[in-house]
Every structure is written in structure tokens, then in C-alpha cells.
Write an enzyme that holds these catalytic residues in place. Sequence first.
Site, mmCIF file in Angstrom:
data_model
loop_
_atom_site.group_PDB
_atom_site.id
_atom_site.type_symbol
_atom_site.label_atom_id
_atom_site.label_comp_id
_atom_site.label_asym_id
_atom_site.label_seq_id
_atom_site.Cartn_x
_atom_site.Cartn_y
_atom_site.Cartn_z
ATOM 1 N N TYR A 1 -9.537 0.251 -13.214
ATOM 2 C CA TYR A 1 -9.256 1.206 -14.297
ATOM 3 C C TYR A 1 -8.767 0.476 -15.550
ATOM 4 O O TYR A 1 -7.945 -0.443 -15.467
ATOM 5 C CB TYR A 1 -8.173 2.199 -13.878
ATOM 6 C CG TYR A 1 -8.649 3.245 -12.903
ATOM 7 C CD1 TYR A 1 -9.634 4.167 -13.256
ATOM 8 C CD2 TYR A 1 -8.104 3.320 -11.630
ATOM 9 C CE1 TYR A 1 -10.059 5.135 -12.358
ATOM 10 C CE2 TYR A 1 -8.532 4.282 -10.723
ATOM 11 C CZ TYR A 1 -9.501 5.183 -11.094
ATOM 12 O OH TYR A 1 -9.910 6.140 -10.203
ATOM 13 N N LYS B 1 21.391 7.441 3.487
ATOM 14 C CA LYS B 1 20.845 8.467 2.582
ATOM 15 C C LYS B 1 19.384 8.167 2.251
ATOM 16 O O LYS B 1 18.909 7.040 2.468
ATOM 17 C CB LYS B 1 21.676 8.526 1.301
ATOM 18 C CG LYS B 1 21.640 7.259 0.461
ATOM 19 C CD LYS B 1 22.654 7.330 -0.685
ATOM 20 C CE LYS B 1 22.681 6.026 -1.460
ATOM 21 N NZ LYS B 1 23.804 5.978 -2.426
HETATM 22 C C1 LIG Z 1 24.435 4.755 -2.107
HETATM 23 C C2 LIG Z 1 25.890 4.529 -2.080
HETATM 24 C C3 LIG Z 1 26.424 3.385 -1.492
HETATM 25 C C4 LIG Z 1 25.567 2.256 -0.962
HETATM 26 O O1 LIG Z 1 25.186 1.436 -2.048
HETATM 27 P P1 LIG Z 1 24.420 0.055 -1.796
HETATM 28 O O2 LIG Z 1 24.396 -0.580 -3.137
HETATM 29 O O3 LIG Z 1 23.046 0.418 -1.332
HETATM 30 O O4 LIG Z 1 25.188 -0.670 -0.781
HETATM 31 C C5 LIG Z 1 27.796 3.268 -1.415
HETATM 32 N N1 LIG Z 1 28.602 4.232 -1.921
HETATM 33 C C6 LIG Z 1 28.123 5.338 -2.514
HETATM 34 C C7 LIG Z 1 29.062 6.350 -3.055
HETATM 35 C C8 LIG Z 1 26.749 5.522 -2.644
HETATM 36 O O5 LIG Z 1 26.281 6.603 -3.242
#
Ligand SMILES: *Cc1c(COP(=O)(O)O)cnc(C)c1O
Length: 354
Positions: free
Chosen positions: A251, A33
Site C-alpha cells: 500500500y 489488568k
Molecule cells: C498498571 C499499574 C501498575 C503496574 O505498572 P508497571 O509499570 O506495569 O509495573 C502499578 N500500579 C498501578 C496503580 C497501576 O495502575
Amino acid sequence: MRPLTAQINLTHLKHNYQLLKQLHGSRLLAVLKANAYGHGAVQCAKALADMADGFAVACIEEAIELRMSGINNPIVLLEGVFEPQEYALIDQYTLWPVIQSQYQLDHFLAYDWQEPVHVWLKMDSGMSRAGFFPQDYADAYTQLKQSPHVQQITKMTHFARADEPELSMTDEQIERFDQVCQHLEGDESLANSAAILSCQKAHRQWGRGGLALYGLSPLISGGNFGLKPVMSLSTKVFGVRELKAGVPIGYGATYVTEQNTKVGLIACGYADGYPRLASTDSPVLIDGQLSRIIGRVSMDMITVELTHIQGAGIGSHVELWGEQLSIHDIAKQAGTLAYELLCHVKRAKFIYLD
Ligand SMILES: *Cc1c(COP(=O)(O)O)cnc(C)c1O
């Protein structure tokens, strides 16, 4: 050309997948994702296509991008649909939707599927974000079980505090899940990266590896478990000046030189995803030597201390994070997590090593 580069080591990605799969046992979804946590979803999916049991993404747009680039592995939609019309696309592209609410369930059951579907039914075992409450779960399961459109059901839940394995919350979530699920047949999926690394009890038929796939342990207690960081963000020094003591830099004039100071200007800023909150004292590696940012991070540039760095000058290599310098150290300085920093990288030139 601007020298900011995100080097993505696909050999490390494959190593991490295999390591996680071995630790978890059974099958493992590679979580891609958010553009593979900023690493490039299509490139990562192609690198893993031969070995991955499946992929997971947050939405149908991300899934279709993978299908359009020729990815045929199973793809789980971790949040399910946002609108009922998406079920037609799930049908067309053969995706595996999560069902985590009554709304999603009702529209799933009402849709006239061409092919029976592998659905992932999510329980809220204590995180209180998404999923069916434990007391409603068996009923949702039964409705799906009776539907001719369901090919199989994978039971899933997600942990709130698996990155702190010394706490009891993960065990409590597992207990709640198991109590309801022990009488419901089918595969199960509980473990995210943290639980793959630290919670044997959560290892079921499917793991879901995200951050650790990219070579970083999410455990707050540290440790790297043999994981190899996939992304190295690097740039170059493109300006050098010698300042006397008492001179303000950048800045807000937040840093004032305490002595004669050699300052390097590097090509990276918050518009590239480097966190603005990681200003003075955040670590950087210059030609392999540890130094620090001085002054505020600006949009396109950062000023770094070169005073004690041997041989440093225009063209010196700067590692912002990667194999030598942990992104966790930058995240800590900025009051955030490696997850967020990785997702924000942009404008850098991406180079893929295989
Ligand atoms: C993003 C996600 C994961 C992966 O999580 P990590 O901590 O990056 O391993 C697993 N399960 C779900 C439902 C998620 O949304």
C-alpha cells in the site's frame, strides 16, 4: 491454519514473579489488568496462584473473571469503583478496593458492608492523575480509620517517571508521601516495575509488578535484570517472490526495490496487533536471522526482506518479538511502548507452556 502464534511461557512468568519479589522484598502484587497485559489473565493467575501474595486488576469485571475461574488470592481493584453499586460486588467477592477520590470514599462509607474491608487509600503525590492531594489525605485516612467497615488501610501512591531513575521526580513524590504518611499506621505500596528495579526507597510492604512480570524492564536506559520475556509472537513465511529493481511493494508504494529482491510474505498484520507504524526497517527474525520489514504493514500480511537470509522459504519461522528479538525494538520503531503492543495482541493462537 494460520500460523500466527503467541507462545506464553508460564515458567518465565513464575521466574519473573519470584525475581521481582526478591528484589522488592516483603509482598508483591502481580498486576494482571488488561488481560494480563495481553497474556491471558486467567492462565497467568492460575500459574501464579500458589506463589502470589495477591493480584491487581483495573476493574471489577476483571476481578470477577478471576474469582469465577477459582482464584482465591487477594485482588486489588487499582482504580476502585466506577459506580457505587460495585461496592456490593466487592463485598460479595471479597476484593480490596482502592479509594482515590472523595466520591469513592463517600459511597464506601455509606455502604452497609457484611464484612470489614481491606482498603487501599491512594495519594496523588505528584502525578496529578488520581488520588487524594497530600493536604486532604490524612482526613480521608481518618474517616476510614473510624469506620467499622474498614479492616485495614494500605497507603499507596503511583509514580509518573520511575522509568527514568536518574531524575529527581520519584524522590520528590516519595518525600511528599512520607511526610504525610509517617504518622499514619498501616502498610504502604509505592513501587511499580520501574521502582522495584531501580528505587530501593520505594520498597515498602507491597510492590505492584506489571510489565516486569512479563519479562520486560520499563527502564528507558535498558537492562534486563535477569527477567525472561513471557510472550513470543511468531508466524511463518507463506509466500515468496523475486522482484527486480525498481518495483514498488505494498500500500502506498512506500518501498521501492533497489536491486533484485527476494520478498517473503508473512501471516501477521495490524489486525493482530502488530503496529502499522512499524513498517520498512522494523526488525524481524527469520529462521533465527535478523531481517527487516519492507513496505507497509497491512491488516493481515507483512512483506519482509529475504534476499540475504540463508535457506529462507515457505514455512520459515518468523519471530516478531520474544526471547531473541526484543519487543522494545519494535515499539521504538512504532513510536510506542512495549506496554501498548502487548495489550493489543489478538487473533493469534495462544499456546501456554508450563
Ligand atoms: C498498571 C499499574 C501498575 C503496574 O505498572 P508497571 O509499570 O506495569 O509495573 C502499578 N500500579 C498501578 C496503580 C497501576 O495502575
